[in-house]
Structure formats: structure tokens, C-alpha cells
Design an enzyme around this catalytic site. Structure first.
Site, mmCIF file in Angstrom:
data_model
loop_
_atom_site.group_PDB
_atom_site.id
_atom_site.type_symbol
_atom_site.label_atom_id
_atom_site.label_comp_id
_atom_site.label_asym_id
_atom_site.label_seq_id
_atom_site.Cartn_x
_atom_site.Cartn_y
_atom_site.Cartn_z
ATOM 1 N N ASP A 23 -8.576 -3.110 2.670
ATOM 2 C CA ASP A 23 -7.349 -3.492 1.966
ATOM 3 C C ASP A 23 -6.593 -4.397 2.939
ATOM 4 O OD1 ASP A 23 -5.137 -3.770 0.406
ATOM 5 O OD2 ASP A 23 -4.540 -1.659 0.436
ATOM 6 N N SER A 83 0.852 -1.189 0.000
ATOM 7 C CA SER A 83 0.000 0.000 0.000
ATOM 8 C C SER A 83 0.886 1.237 0.000
ATOM 9 C CB SER A 83 -0.895 0.013 1.244
ATOM 10 O OG SER A 83 -1.766 -1.101 1.253
ATOM 11 N N TRP A 111 -4.807 -8.410 4.022
ATOM 12 C CA TRP A 111 -3.999 -9.514 3.513
ATOM 13 C C TRP A 111 -3.921 -10.607 4.564
ATOM 14 C CZ3 TRP A 111 -2.063 -4.564 4.435
ATOM 15 C CH2 TRP A 111 -1.293 -4.420 5.588
ATOM 16 N N CYS A 117 -7.416 -1.616 7.087
ATOM 17 C CA CYS A 117 -6.225 -2.126 6.405
ATOM 18 C C CYS A 117 -5.384 -2.930 7.387
ATOM 19 C CB CYS A 117 -5.398 -0.979 5.832
ATOM 20 S SG CYS A 117 -3.960 -1.547 4.882
#
Length: 602
Positions: free
Chosen positions: A599, A384, A601, A554
Site C-alpha cells: 500500500d 490508510s 504512494w 506501506c
């Protein structure tokens, strides 16, 4: 396909290379059944040609589709996805099968695989085999192996073919060694175009990254912290690369030079020999597995993944080169159905990469060209962007945590990209360039109107895109324009050791640009995380939601994002006087109107 005699095509929607790897494997296996197959990147083909496949007798179209982000198609499958979504698309007569690649830590698990299977059926295509779903949070290799067994059984039943073991180890490429080739004709790490690193021309993308100067690289954490988080800055002024807060920067890393040297020594090769791996199939669209001609050193450094534990098919194909019968039997067992648990234990859980496997089976001496053919491509790493072009128009900032640990087997391991970046500290005497490009992230964007309030939740390096968001809104405020409230919920282990960008954030808070809420989980008797801060500010969050605020998350998808999601639901239930179903509907409404964006992961 008609001219080449192919009757099976395997399309792959791939972001990290796994779907492409599976496609290559499936095409290779097709030869065991007497079927000539080809893999295809959908972005390189006119999707309309799908309609023509039905003209090929006994054809098979396979779709290996990964899901990216929050249920999105991968970059190379966007056009294909739009094509099959079109209700006017007619695919009657097309025989197909689908395997999806996803991760259960994400909300929209395997959405692309499921959508592709459903939409192809709706467009009139004929399903040859049931949809398979692979979970990267579990064991995607096992999931794929189980699906391909049922797929080939269905193909045999439908077309009357059978498997032959006559050509168990089929080669796709042949080695060509070049003597006295001029260096100008040799790839030196370029991703797509020979000489492109020396003669840079836009547009910059996956096959044509920009060689950016790394101008800044330092550790954001205290010296006594057990973590290392890099703040890096790359100069993109010469490329005129444009970006927005929320976008990703892709970095092509290099494999560890010491590992490359050790592989060369172990396999007794001249690493600087110029070679090509040329496709044996003259009709294949993929002439080389990576840019050629190049050297063994460049291939092992830039083009193949030597750090990820190899899949079972690689071990199976390499086993024939073990001269010790016990080692050969051990490797064959690892790659068999009966040896799945041992493979998971010895290879995956112990995280043995190819060099360690070679070290632990001394008699294994595979040809280097076959190893290069079998290993997957080294992929770009995405981060990012941690800056705003309103303040940093000439550079892109990156915030990345160093990955370094000991494996279960007691061996040292590190992240390919962060381990590489750690060694590059720019100075007057030391200059570094790294290959980069920007990937747009339309699903993680600031509101169009600056007056809309935003709620940002990002512990650890999840702060990265929010640093860009805050810089962007700070610039708006400094221009004298009206701006909505900006709430940041940040967490880390220790305030004195791991509070990244502390001074900058506190300065923004002092200016009145952000309202900062922090949790330091190891500094208190009871661990406090960002979701607990949300609970403390529940009424304020609800009032902002009712005013149209956008929520951004995030960081870690597996634990943090789920806990934050649950806390958000609880707040909506409690302060919106809703039951669970109504709260879930409210959240879906936020998502559909792009007011709740993630966003994350795994």
C-alpha cells in the site's frame, strides 16, 4: 448517442480526477473538428451498450484509463474491466483509442491502459490511434498533449475531418444567478444529494459521505520536531460503517478560507451569490460541473481545486481575459508547444496555483463562472485506516503527516486536507464534523488464518495500517487464541522527536504481540533505514517466508518500497540459494498468492 447526434464518447477510469479532466478536455476539442462528443463515467452506463456503438456511423470510442494501486482498475472501471476481460465479449466494428494514466514509481506502471488497449483488440475492436501512456511521476500533461496531437492527426486521416479555429474558446456551461432562492434548495457542500448532510442515510460512498464527528486530533511528534503528524479519530457509530484493517478512509477537505476570500476580492464577486452552471448541451449526461444551485463561496470551498497548479489548457483559455498585451502574450506562450519548458518552470516547478497566477498577471480578469468551469474538481483524500474494529468498532483512526513548505518561488504552501485538519482541535466548546466514507482495500488484507506469521515494513506514516493490523492480532491474543509471529520494521528520523505511537508499540512488544525493529536515520553517523534492518534479520525473514509468512509494505513508493523490494530479493537469493531470475520468480509467486502486498504512494 444516435438521438443526441453524438459520434464520439470518451470513457474515463479515474481515481483522483485527472482522467475525468482529460476526458472533458478531449470532448471540448472534438468540436474544433466538427465532432460532437460526450464524456462518460463507465460505472453509470451498461457496459453492454459498447456493442451498440458500432451502429453509429464514423463513431469513436476513447478510453482514458488510470491505474490504481498495484495494477488495479479504478473504482469506477471495475465493471468495464471485467466486461472486456470476458472472452465471450464481441466488439468487432468498434473504433477505439486508449490513453493510460500511471506512475513509473509503481511496479505495474500503466497496467490498466495497456490491458485495455490489448483486450479491446483481442475482442475484435479496431485501433484508431496508438496507445498513449502518461507518467504522473514525470509530466503527465506533456504526455497527454503529445498523445492527443497524434490521436487527432489519426482521426483526421481516418475520417477526413480537419481542425477549425473558429470556436477557439467554447463554453460548456452558462451562468445562471438565482435571487431569493430558499436555502433549503441550495447545495452547501454535499457531494451528490441535496440536504444529505442534514438527513444522513446509508450507504455512504463517494456521492454520499457520512458527516462524522471529529472527536480526537493531536500531534504525535515532539514539539521540537520539524514534522507534524496528526492522530485523528472520527466517530462512525451512528453510521454503522464497517471496516477492516487495511481499508482506506476518504476525507473530503475544504479549501483554505482565506484563499477563497482572496479569490472573491481579486475577481470582484459576491461570494454569497447563489448560482448554477448549467450545461449548454441538452443531451449531455453531466448537467452541471458540480452540485448546483450553490454559492460562489461553496463552489470555491468544496467543489473546485484552487491549490493545484492549473494545466496549460486552463491558462490558454484564460489568456484572452488579460487586457495587458504583454501579459496575454506571456500566458499564451506558456500554453503553447514552444512554451512547454517555461510552463514547467513558472507554473509547475514554482507551484503557482490559480490565485498566485492572478496576482502575478494583474490585468487578467476572467469571469468567475468560466474559471469554475475550467478548474478541476476538488478530490477526496485517502488515508490508510490506523485502527482495528476489534478494538475500535465505533471509531476510525487516521494518522496523517502535515504537508507544509515554501515553494521554489518562496511562497508558503500546505496540503489541502492536512492544512484543514490542523485547524480543527475538538474540545467541549469546539465541535467539528468531516465528510468521510470507507474504501475497501481487498489487496491489503491480513491472512485469513491468525496463525500465519506476518512481516510489516512501514516507516513514518507507513505505520498507519500496521497499527490496525497489530491491534487486530492483539485482540486475538487477548481472546486466548493462537496467533502467528508479528514482525514490525519501523523507521523515522529521530527517536526522541518522530517515533509515533512509541508507547503503544513498546507495550505491544512487552506483551509479546510484536517483535519491533526500529531505525532512526538521523540519530546515527551512518543513516540506517528499514531495509538495513531487514538485512540484519535476513535469516529470520527467510525462515518465516518458508513457513508461509505474509509480507506487507506501506509508505513511499519512489524510494523506500523499491529499496525494500531489492532487499527482499537479496535475502531470497542469499538464503534460498537462488539466482536473480529464480528469486524474482519466487517473489512473483508471493504476489500471486497475496503473500506480498503493498500500500504505497508517490
Amino acid at each position: 448517442m444516435t438521438d443526441s447526434g453524438k459520434r464520439m464518447v470518451v470513457f474515463y477510469g479515474s481515481q483522483t480526477g485527472t482522467a475525468e479532466e482529460f476526458a472533458t478536455r478531449l470532448c471540448k476539442e472534438a468540436r474544433y473538428y466538427g465532432i460532437s462528443a460526450m464524456s462518460a463515467d463507465p460505472i453509470e452506463y451498461d457496459v453492454e451498450t459498447l456493442k451498440e456503438l458500432k451502429e453509429v456511423e464514423d463513431h469513436i470510442a476513447v478510453f482514458l484509463m488510470a491505474t490504481y494501486g498495484e495494477g488495479e482498475p479504478t473504482d469506477n472501471a471495475v465493471q468495464f474491466h471485467e466486461f472486456i476481460k470476458n472472452e465471450e465479449t464481441d466488439l468487432h466494428g468498434l473504433n477505439y483509442a486508449v490513453f493510460g494514466l500511471g506512475n513509473t514509481t509503481y511496479e505495474y506502471y500503466n497496467k490498466m491502459g495497456k490491458d485495455t488497449d490489448e483486450l479491446l483488440e483481442k475482442r475484435g475492436a479496431t485501433r484508431l490511434s496508438e496507445l498513449g501512456l502518461g507518467d504522473d511521476d514525470g509530466n503527465i500533461e506533456d504526455d497527454y498533449m503529445n498523445w492527443r496531437e497524434s490521436f487527432w492527426a489519426d482521426v483526421c486521416k481516418r475520417f477526413g475531418v480537419f481542425k477549425s479555429e473558429d470556436n477557439l474558446h467554447i463554453r460548456n456551461y452558462k451562468l445562471v444567478e438565482h435571487e431569493n432562492m430558499h436555502t433549503s434548495k441550495v447545495f452547501k457542500g454535499e457531494m451528490g444529494y441535496l440536504g444529505s448532510y442534514g438527513n444522513q442515510k446509508p450507504p455512504y460512498d463517494t456521492k454520499n459521505p457520512f458527516m462524522a464527528d471529529l472527536t480526537v486530533n493531536y500531534n504525535l511528534c515532539a514539539e521540537d520536531s520539524d514534522r507534524v503528524v496528526f492522530h485523528c479519530e472520527v466517530d462512525v457509530s451512528k453510521a454503522r460503517i464497517k471496516y477492516e484493517p487495511g481499508d482506506h478512509i476518504a476525507i473530503y477537505p475544504e479549501n483554505n478560507a482565506s484563499m477563497v476570500e482572496q479569490l472573491g476580492k481579486r475577481l470582484a464577486i459576491d461570494l454569497d451569490q447563489v448560482i448554477s452552471l448549467d450545461c449548454i448541451d441538452e443531451f449531455s449526461s453531466k448537467k452541471n460541473p458540480f452540485p448546483c444551485p450553490t454559492t460562489f463561496r461553496t463552489a470555491l470551498t468544496h467543489y473546485v481545486d484552487i491549490c493545484t497548479p492549473p494545466r496549460s489548457n486552463v491558462i490558454k483559455d484564460l489568456a484572452q481575459y488579460a487586457t495587458d498585451e504583454n501579459e496575454k502574450a506571456f500566458l499564451l506562450n506558456l500554453s503553447s508547444n514552444e512554451g512547454k519548458s517555461q510552463y514547467n518552470d513558472w507554473v509547475m516547478k514554482d507551484q503557482r496555483h490559480i490565485l498566485q497566477i492572478l496576482e502575478d498577471t494583474p490585468s487578467l480578469q476572467p469571469p468567475i463562472d468560466y474559471l469554475l468551469e475550467l478548474l478541476p474538481r476538488l478530490q477526496a483524500r485517502y488515508y490508510s485506516i490506523a485502527s482495528s474494529p476489534k478494538i475500535h468498532a465505533r471509531s476510525i483512526h487516521v494518522c496523517a503527516a502535515l504537508v507544509r513548505y515554501k515553494t521554489r518561488a518562496g511562497r508558503p504552501a500546505e496540503g489541502v486536507c492536512t492544512g484543514w485538519l490542523e485547524k480543527m482541535i475538538p474540545s467541549e466548546t469546539d465541535q467539528f464534523k468531516i465528510p468521510v466514507f470507507v474504501r475497501r482495500n481487498q489487496k491489503f488484507r491480513l491472512p485469513r488464518r491468525a496463525t500465519v506469521p506476518i512481516i510489516m515494513i512501514g516507516p513514518g506514516t507507513g505505520l498507519a495500517p500496521f497499527r490496525g493490523f497489530i491491534q487486530h492480532r492483539a485482540a486475538i491474543v487477548r481472546e486466548g487464541r493462537e496467533c502467528g509471529e508479528n514482525l514490525l520494521f519501523f523507521g523515522c528520523r529521530h527517536e526522541k522527536k518522530d517515533f509515533i505511537y512509541e508507547e503503544e508499540l513498546k507495550e505491544f512488544e512487552k506483551e509479546g504481540i510484536i517483535q519491533l525493529y526500529t531505525a532512526f536515520s538521523r540519530d546515527t553517523d551512518k543513516k540506517v533505514y528499514v531495509q538495513h534492518l531487514m538485512e540484519q534479520e535476513a535469516l529470520k525473514l527467510w525462515e518465516l517466508l518458508e513457513k508461509g509468512a505474509h509480507v506487507y509494505v506501506c509508505g513511499d513508493a519512489k524510494k523506500m518500497a523499491r529499496d525494500v523490494h531489492k532487499q527482499l530479493l537479496d535475502i531470497i537469493q542469499d538464503y534460498g540459494k537462488m539466482d536473480k531470475t529464480e528469486a524474482e520468480t519466487y517473489v512473483i509467486g508471493l504476489e500471486n498468492s497475496f503473500r506480498y502486498q503493498k500500500d504505497v504512494w508517490s
